[in-house]
Design a protein around this motif. Structure first.
Motif, PDB file in Angstrom:
ATOM      1  N   LYS A 152     -10.269  -4.503   2.884  1.00 16.17           N
ATOM      2  CA  LYS A 152     -11.305  -3.557   2.089  1.00 16.17           C
ATOM      3  C   LYS A 152     -11.698  -2.357   3.143  1.00 16.17           C
ATOM      4  CE  LYS A 152     -13.093  -6.809  -1.321  1.00 16.17           C
ATOM      5  NZ  LYS A 152     -14.179  -7.791  -1.510  1.00 16.17           N
ATOM      6  N   THR A 153     -11.809  -2.760   4.401  1.00 20.84           N
ATOM      7  CA  THR A 153     -12.333  -1.752   5.371  1.00 20.84           C
ATOM      8  C   THR A 153     -11.117  -0.467   5.438  1.00 20.84           C
ATOM      9  OG1 THR A 153     -13.856  -2.991   6.505  1.00 20.84           O
ATOM     10  CG2 THR A 153     -12.871  -1.042   7.836  1.00 20.84           C
ATOM     11  N   LEU A 154      -9.931  -0.943   5.517  1.00 20.11           N
ATOM     12  CA  LEU A 154      -8.856  -0.002   5.611  1.00 20.11           C
ATOM     13  C   LEU A 154      -8.523   0.617   4.218  1.00 20.11           C
ATOM     14  CD1 LEU A 154      -6.366  -2.258   8.256  1.00 20.11           C
ATOM     15  CD2 LEU A 154      -8.109  -0.315   8.786  1.00 20.11           C
ATOM     16  N   PHE A 155      -8.667  -0.139   3.395  1.00 23.33           N
ATOM     17  CA  PHE A 155      -8.082   0.397   2.076  1.00 23.33           C
ATOM     18  C   PHE A 155      -9.048   0.107   0.954  1.00 23.33           C
ATOM     19  CE2 PHE A 155      -4.410  -1.060   4.456  1.00 23.33           C
ATOM     20  CZ  PHE A 155      -3.678   0.148   4.638  1.00 23.33           C
ATOM     21  N   PRO A 156     -10.202   0.902   0.887  1.00 26.84           N
ATOM     22  CA  PRO A 156     -11.096   0.634   0.098  1.00 26.84           C
ATOM     23  C   PRO A 156     -10.927   1.099  -1.503  1.00 26.84           C
ATOM     24  CG  PRO A 156     -11.513   2.750   1.369  1.00 26.84           C
ATOM     25  CD  PRO A 156     -10.532   2.000   2.038  1.00 26.84           C
ATOM     26  N   ASN A 157      -9.801   1.733  -1.572  1.00 25.23           N
ATOM     27  CA  ASN A 157      -9.578   2.044  -3.236  1.00 25.23           C
ATOM     28  C   ASN A 157      -8.407   1.277  -3.665  1.00 25.23           C
ATOM     29  OD1 ASN A 157     -11.097   4.484  -3.228  1.00 25.23           O
ATOM     30  ND2 ASN A 157      -9.895   5.627  -1.915  1.00 25.23           N
ATOM     31  N   ASN A 158      -7.867   0.394  -2.757  1.00 23.77           N
ATOM     32  CA  ASN A 158      -7.015  -0.839  -3.449  1.00 23.77           C
ATOM     33  C   ASN A 158      -7.635  -2.018  -3.442  1.00 23.77           C
ATOM     34  OD1 ASN A 158      -4.531  -2.422  -3.745  1.00 23.77           O
ATOM     35  ND2 ASN A 158      -3.328  -1.358  -1.997  1.00 23.77           N
ATOM     36  N   LYS A 159      -7.784  -2.150  -4.890  1.00 27.68           N
ATOM     37  CA  LYS A 159      -8.656  -3.345  -5.214  1.00 27.68           C
ATOM     38  C   LYS A 159      -7.814  -4.668  -5.367  1.00 27.68           C
ATOM     39  CE  LYS A 159     -12.222  -0.526  -5.956  1.00 27.68           C
ATOM     40  NZ  LYS A 159     -12.941  -0.518  -4.848  1.00 27.68           N
ATOM     41  N   ASN A 160      -6.239  -4.303  -5.682  1.00 27.78           N
ATOM     42  CA  ASN A 160      -5.328  -5.374  -5.634  1.00 27.78           C
ATOM     43  C   ASN A 160      -4.980  -6.309  -4.732  1.00 27.78           C
ATOM     44  OD1 ASN A 160      -5.812  -5.194  -8.751  1.00 27.78           O
ATOM     45  ND2 ASN A 160      -4.321  -3.427  -8.587  1.00 27.78           N
ATOM     46  N   GLY A 161      -5.226  -5.905  -3.400  1.00 30.90           N
ATOM     47  CA  GLY A 161      -4.537  -6.217  -2.197  1.00 30.90           C
ATOM     48  C   GLY A 161      -3.083  -6.284  -2.125  1.00 30.90           C
ATOM     49  N   VAL A 162      -2.376  -5.071  -2.695  1.00 28.14           N
ATOM     50  CA  VAL A 162      -1.183  -5.081  -2.704  1.00 28.14           C
ATOM     51  C   VAL A 162      -0.727  -4.573  -1.296  1.00 28.14           C
ATOM     52  CG1 VAL A 162      -0.963  -4.613  -4.963  1.00 28.14           C
ATOM     53  CG2 VAL A 162      -1.161  -2.620  -3.516  1.00 28.14           C
ATOM     54  N   PRO A 163       0.488  -4.747  -0.963  1.00 26.97           N
ATOM     55  CA  PRO A 163       1.224  -4.135   0.200  1.00 26.97           C
ATOM     56  C   PRO A 163       1.078  -2.827   0.798  1.00 26.97           C
ATOM     57  CG  PRO A 163       2.996  -5.765  -0.747  1.00 26.97           C
ATOM     58  CD  PRO A 163       1.747  -5.352  -1.973  1.00 26.97           C
ATOM     59  N   GLU A 164       0.659  -2.642   2.112  1.00 26.91           N
ATOM     60  CA  GLU A 164       0.369  -1.194   2.579  1.00 26.91           C
ATOM     61  C   GLU A 164       1.116  -1.391   3.865  1.00 26.91           C
ATOM     62  OE1 GLU A 164      -1.156   1.194   1.345  1.00 26.91           O
ATOM     63  OE2 GLU A 164      -2.615   0.656  -0.279  1.00 26.91           O
ATOM     64  N   LEU A 165       1.138   0.064   4.410  1.00 23.73           N
ATOM     65  CA  LEU A 165       1.671   0.122   5.794  1.00 23.73           C
ATOM     66  C   LEU A 165       0.640   0.452   6.695  1.00 23.73           C
ATOM     67  CD1 LEU A 165       4.560   0.382   7.111  1.00 23.73           C
ATOM     68  CD2 LEU A 165       4.439   2.762   7.066  1.00 23.73           C
TER      69      LEU A 165
END
Length: 791
Positions: A152-165
Motif C-alpha cells: 500500500k505504501t508503494l502503490f496506494p492506488n492499487n487496491k487489488n494487489g495485482v502485479p507491479e514492477l
C-alpha cells in the motif's frame, strides 16, 4: 428481598465512605494491573494459534556440542519426507536480514526481513497472497510478494494487489523485479516477514554443509513424537556419515537432531534462552500477587468492621433470617464494590495501556471486538468476589444472636489470627518486591557501568548492499570516507557487536579440535571499536600475509584450547584453511551480560564465512552531525549500489538493546513494588483506623492515668511493628532464593548484596510507623472526657 438487601448494602457502603473508598480504590488499581497482565499473557501465548496446523507443525533442530540451533541443511527435509510416513509435509525456508530498498514512483520501503520459502512451507503456514497461493512451475520461477502494508505504501492506488514492477536498490542502479502481488503478514505469528519469495525448491543444489535453513515438518495427528524424533535423528546421523563425517569423532557423537513444536517457538524454543517465557511468567505471578494483596485488604477490612454489623445480624436472625440469606446479603455488598472496582480498573488500565504497549513493543487494546477480555473479565469479577467475600460473609452471618444482642460480641481467635496472618503476608510480598527491585537496579547499574571491552560510542554503522570479499574491493570506499574531516577510522566486517551470534566452525590447534565463532574483519576493525590487544599485534598493511592466512584469537578461544604460547601457532579451519595466529585480543562482550564471551577467531580471509557488508566508522563526537551530512550528500558517489539510500545507526544504541528485556523487568518490578506497597499501606491505614477506634476508651483511661503521647504511640504501633518485622523475616529467604536464581541467568553479574535487604526492611518499618502514627494522632490528641462521658 433482593431490593431490600440492595438498599441495606448501599446504605452501609455510604456510611463507611473511607473504608469503602479504600476497598474499591485498592481493588481497582490491582485489577487494572491484572487486566493488562491478562491481556499480555493472552497475546504472548496466542502466537500462530490461527494456523489450522498449529498442533502438528514441528521445526527440526540440531544439538551440537556447545549449543543448540534451529538451522539445518536443505536436503534433510526431502530425505525425511521420502522415508517417514508420519510426516505429511515438509517446508523449508530461509530469512534474509539484509536490508534491501524497494522503490516505486510513489515511495521507497526497506525490506529488512525477506522470507524465502518453498510452496509446501507457504501452504503449511497458511500464507495466502492477494491473488491466491500459486505453486511455481519451475525451479527458476520466483513469486515475489510484499506485505500488504509495504504494498500500500508503494502503490496506494492499487487496491487489488495485482502485479507491479518495482526497483531494487538505488533508483540509479537500474535493477528491477516483478511483484506477484501482496500478502498478509500476521503480526501474531513466529513466521514474520515484510516480503516473501515463494520458489519451487529452497536451497537447490546445496548439500549438508549449508546449515542456514529452517526445516519444518507437519505430522499426522496422534503421531508419537518421541519415536518420530528418534527416526529423524537416525536419518540425520546416516546422512552426515554419507557426507564424509567421521562417526567416531567426538563432535559427531555429541551431535543429534531434535523436534521442537511450533507452539514453543515464541516463548521457550529449545534453541533459545527462554527469556521471553521467564518474563511472561514473572509478569503473571506479579499480576496475581497484586490482585491477591488487594483481596486480602478487602477481607481484612470486612472482618475488621464485623463489630458494627453484629447487632444487625442478631436482629435479623431473631426475626427469622437464615444464614444463607445473610451470606447472600453480604456477598451482594461485596459484589457491588467489586463491580465498581472493575469499571474503575478498566478506566485505569486504558490510561496506562499506551505506556505498557510502548515498553513491551506490542499493540494491545481493551476494546477490540475479538478480545479474550470479553469472557475473561466476568470470570475475574466472580473470582475476586468469591476470594474477597466468602470468608467475611461466613464470619458476619455466623454471629450468635443471643450473645451479640447482650453486647457480649467478640471476634473468634481464628478471625484474629487470620487478619494478622493476612497482613503479614501482604507485607512479605511487598518486601520481596522492594528487595527484588533494588537488586535488579544494582545489576542494571553494573551492566551500564562495567567495561564491556570495546567502545561503541561515536561508532556509526552504515547499512550497505555491497559485498566486500577482499580488502581491495573495500579500499576505494575506505579512502573516500577517510578523507571526510572528522572521520577517525573506517572498517568493514561480516557482523557487528550488537548481540548477533556469529556462525561457528570447527578449528584445530595442536591436534585439538574445538568449535569457534568466526568473524570476518578488515583492517582497522579493532582500532575502530577500541578493542585492546593482549599479546602480539592486530592486522596491518605492512604484513602482506595478513590478507591471506593471519588470524587473531580472543582470550576465550585461547583458554578453550588451553594454549600457553599461542602466538605463531597454526590453526586449521574450514576447507582445511590454515592460519597463523598473530595476536590475542582481550575478551569483549559482544553478546551482552547474559551469555559468556564466545571463543572467536578473527581473520581477513575466510573461504566459508558470510560476506563482509557491515561498514563501521569512528567519528569525532564534536563533528558527528557534519560528517553524517557529508556522507549523505556523497553516498551516491562513494557507494553506487546504495545510491541515494543512505541509512545509518549508532552502535551504542544497537548494543543498548541487549539490556531491553532487563529494563522491561526493572520497570515491571518498579510498578509492582509501588503498587504492592501502596495497596498494603492503604490496608494498613484502614486497619489502623479500626484498631485505634476500638481502643479509644483504653487510650482515654491511660491518658487520665498519666500516660504520655509517646507511650500511647508506642502502644498502638507495637502490634503492627511486630507483624512487619515478622513479614521481613519470612520474606528474606524467599527474596534471597528468587533474586539469586535471577542473577544466575547472567554470565557476568554482581555478588548478591545485603544492602537491599536492609533497605527494604527499613523502608517497610518506616512506612508502617508513619502510616499508623498518622491514623493514631487524632485519637492521642482527643480529650479523654469525650470518650468516657457515657460510662
Amino acid at each position: 428481598m433482593f431490593s431490600l438487601n440492595l438498599k441495606i448494602a448501599l446504605r452501609n457502603l455510604w456510611r463507611n465512605k473511607v473504608i469503602t473508598a479504600i476497598n474499591i480504590g485498592g481493588l481497582a488499581i490491582a485489577l487494572a494491573a491484572f487486566i493488562i497482565v491478562t491481556m499480555y499473557f493472552t497475546f504472548e501465548t496466542g502466537f500462530d494459534r490461527a494456523n489450522p496446523n498449529y498442533n502438528e507443525i514441528y521445526i527440526i533442530g540440531r544439538n551440537l556440542p556447545d549449543f543448540k540451533t534451529n538451522y539445518t541443511s536443505p536436503p534433510l527435509g526431502k530425505t525425511i519426507k521420502a522415508e517417514v510416513p508420519e510426516v505429511v509435509s515438509v517446508g523449508t525456508m530461509k530469512v534474509s536480514f539484509f536490508e534491501i530498498p524497494v522503490t516505486s514512483k510513489n515511495a521507497v520501503v526497506f525490506l529488512s526481513k525477506c522470507l524465502y520459502l518453498d510452496y509446501e512451507a507457504a501452504k503449511m503456514f497458511n500464507i495466502k497472497p492477494s491473488n491466491g497461493l500459486v505453486k511455481p512451475e519451475s525451479t527458476t520461477q520466483n513469486l515475489f510478494y510484499l506485505s500488504n502494508e509495504n504494498y500500500k505504501t508503494l502503490f496506494p492506488n492499487n487496491k487489488n494487489g495485482v502485479p507491479e514492477l518495482v526497483g531494487l536498490g538505488s533508483r540509479s542502479s537500474g535493477m528491477t523485479a516483478k511483484l506477484s502481488g501482496s500478502v498478509y503478514a500476521d503480526p501474531h505469528s513466529n513466521i514474520a516477514f515484510d516480503a516473501i519469495s515463494v520458489v519451487k525448491e529452497v536451497g537447490l543444489g546445496e548439500g549438508y554443509g549449508y546449515n542456514n535453513y529452517n526445516t519444518y515438518i507437519q505430522v499426522k495427528p496422534g503421531t508419537d513424537i518421541e519415536a518420530l524424533e528418534a527416526k529423524v535423528n537416525a536419518i540425520y546421523k546416516r546422512e552426515m556419515i554419507k557426507a564424509d563425517e567421521d562417526p567416531n569423532h567426538e563432535t559427531f557423537k555429541a551431535t543429534s537432531a531434535f523436534l521442537d513444536p511450533l507452539k514453543n517457538q515464541h516463548l521457550k524454543p529449545k534453541a533459545g534462552t527462554g527469556i521471553g517465557y521467564k518474563i511472561l511468567m514473572a509478569l503473571s505471578v506479579l499480576g496475581i500477587l497484586i490482585l491477591v494483596i488487594a483481596c486480602i485488604n478487602f477481607t481484612n477490612l470486612s472482618i475488621a468492621q464485623a463489630a458494627k454489623r453484629a447487632k444487625e445480624v442478631g436482629v435479623k436472625k431473631v426475626m427469622g433470617a437464615y444464614r444463607f440469606q445473610l451470606s447472600l446479603q453480604f456477598l451482594t455488598e461485596i459484589l457491588i464494590q467489586c463491580l465498581v472496582s472493575t469499571v474503575l480498573g478498566l478506566i485505569i488500565a486504558e490510561i496506562i495501556l499506551p505506556r505498557f504497549n510502548n515498553l513491551f513493543g506490542v499493540n494491545l487494546s481493551i476494546w477490540t471486538a475479538n478480545s479474550a477480555l470479553l469472557w475473561q473479565l466476568p470470570l475475574i469479577l466472580i473470582f475476586i468476589t468469591l476470594i474477597a467475600g466468602v470468608y467475611p460473609a461466613m464470619v458476619l452471618s455466623g454471629f450468635k444472636p443471643a450473645l451479640v444482642l447482650k453486647g457480649n460480641f467478640q471476634k473468634s481467635k481464628q478471625s484474629f489470627w487470620l487478619q494478622n496472618g493476612l497482613l503479614v503476608f501482604q507485607f512479605s510480598i511487598a518486601v520481596i518486591f522492594i528487595t527484588g527491585l533494588l537488586i535488579i537496579n544494582s545489576q542494571l547499574t553494573y551492566m551500564r557501568t562495567q567495561d564491556v571491552g570495546f567502545k561503541p560510542a561515536q561508532v556509526v554503522y552504515i547499512k550497505n548492499l555491497a559485498y566486500f570479499a577482499s580488502p581491495g574491493k573495500f579500499d576505494p570506499i575506505r579512502d573516500r570516507i577517510s578523507k571526510i574531516p572528522g572521520v577517525k577510522s573506517v572498517t568493514v566486517a561480516n557482523t557487528i557487536p550488537d548481540g548477533s551470534d556469529g556462525g561457528k566452525n570447527s578449528y584445530t590447534v595442536d591436534g585439538k579440535e574445538q568449535s569457534l565463532t568466526f568473524t570476518g574483519v578488515d583492517f582497522d576493525y579493532f582500532e575502530t571499536l577500541d578493542i585492546k590487544i593482549k599479546e602480539g599485534r592486530t592486522f596491518s598493511r605492512e604484513f602482506k600475509t595478513d590478507t591471506v592466512n593471519s588470524a587473531i584469537l580472543n582470550e576465550a578461544a585461547v583458554a578453550k584450547y588451553g594454549l600457553t604460547h599461542p602466538i605463531g601457532k597454526s590453526i586449521k579451519g574450514c576447507q582445511n584453511k590454515t592460519y597463523k595466529i598473530v595476536g590475542i585480543i582481550k575478551d569483549f562482550k559482544t553478546l551482552g551480560f547474559e551469555k559468556p564471551v564466545e571463543p572467536t577467531i578473527y581473520s581477513i580471509n575466510d573461504p566459508c564465512g558470510n560476506p563482509k557488508t557491515e561498514i563501521m566508522l569512528k567519528i569525532e563526537g564534536s563533528r558527528m552531525s557534519e560528517v553524517l551530512n557529508t556522507l549523505k550528500s556523497q553516498w551516491p558517489e562513494i557507494n553506487r549500489l546504495d545510491g541515494d539510500n543512505f541509512r545509518y545507526q549508532f552502535l551504542d544504541e544497537m548494543y543498548g538493546r541487549l539490556f531491553k528485556k532487563q529494563e522491561q523487568l526493572q520497570s515491571v518490578f518498579f510498578a509492582a513494588a509501588m503498587l504492592t506497597v501502596f495497596i498494603a499501606m492503604l490496608g494498613l491505614f484502614a486497619f489502623a483506623k479500626y484498631i485505634t477506634n476500638s481502643k479509644i476508651k483504653e487510650i482515654a483511661v491511660r491518658k487520665i492515668l498519666g500516660a504520655s503521647n509517646l507511650q500511647i504511640f508506642k502502644l498502638i504501633n507495637r502490634t503492627f511493628l511486630v507483624m512487619v518485622v515478622m513479614a521481613n523475616i519470612i520474606s528474606f529467604p524467599l527474596a534471597y532464593i528468587l533474586t539469586k536464581k535471577w542473577l544466575e541467568t547472567f554470565a557476568y553479574r554482581i555478588d548478591l548484596p545485603l544492602l537491599p535487604f536492609a533497605m527494604s526492611a527499613g523502608l517497610t518499618i518506616l512506612l508502617t510507623i508513619i502510616t499508623v502514627s498518622l491514623q493514631a494522632n487524632s485519637a492521642v490528641k482527643a480529650n479523654p472526657v469525650g470518650a468516657l462521658k457515657y460510662e
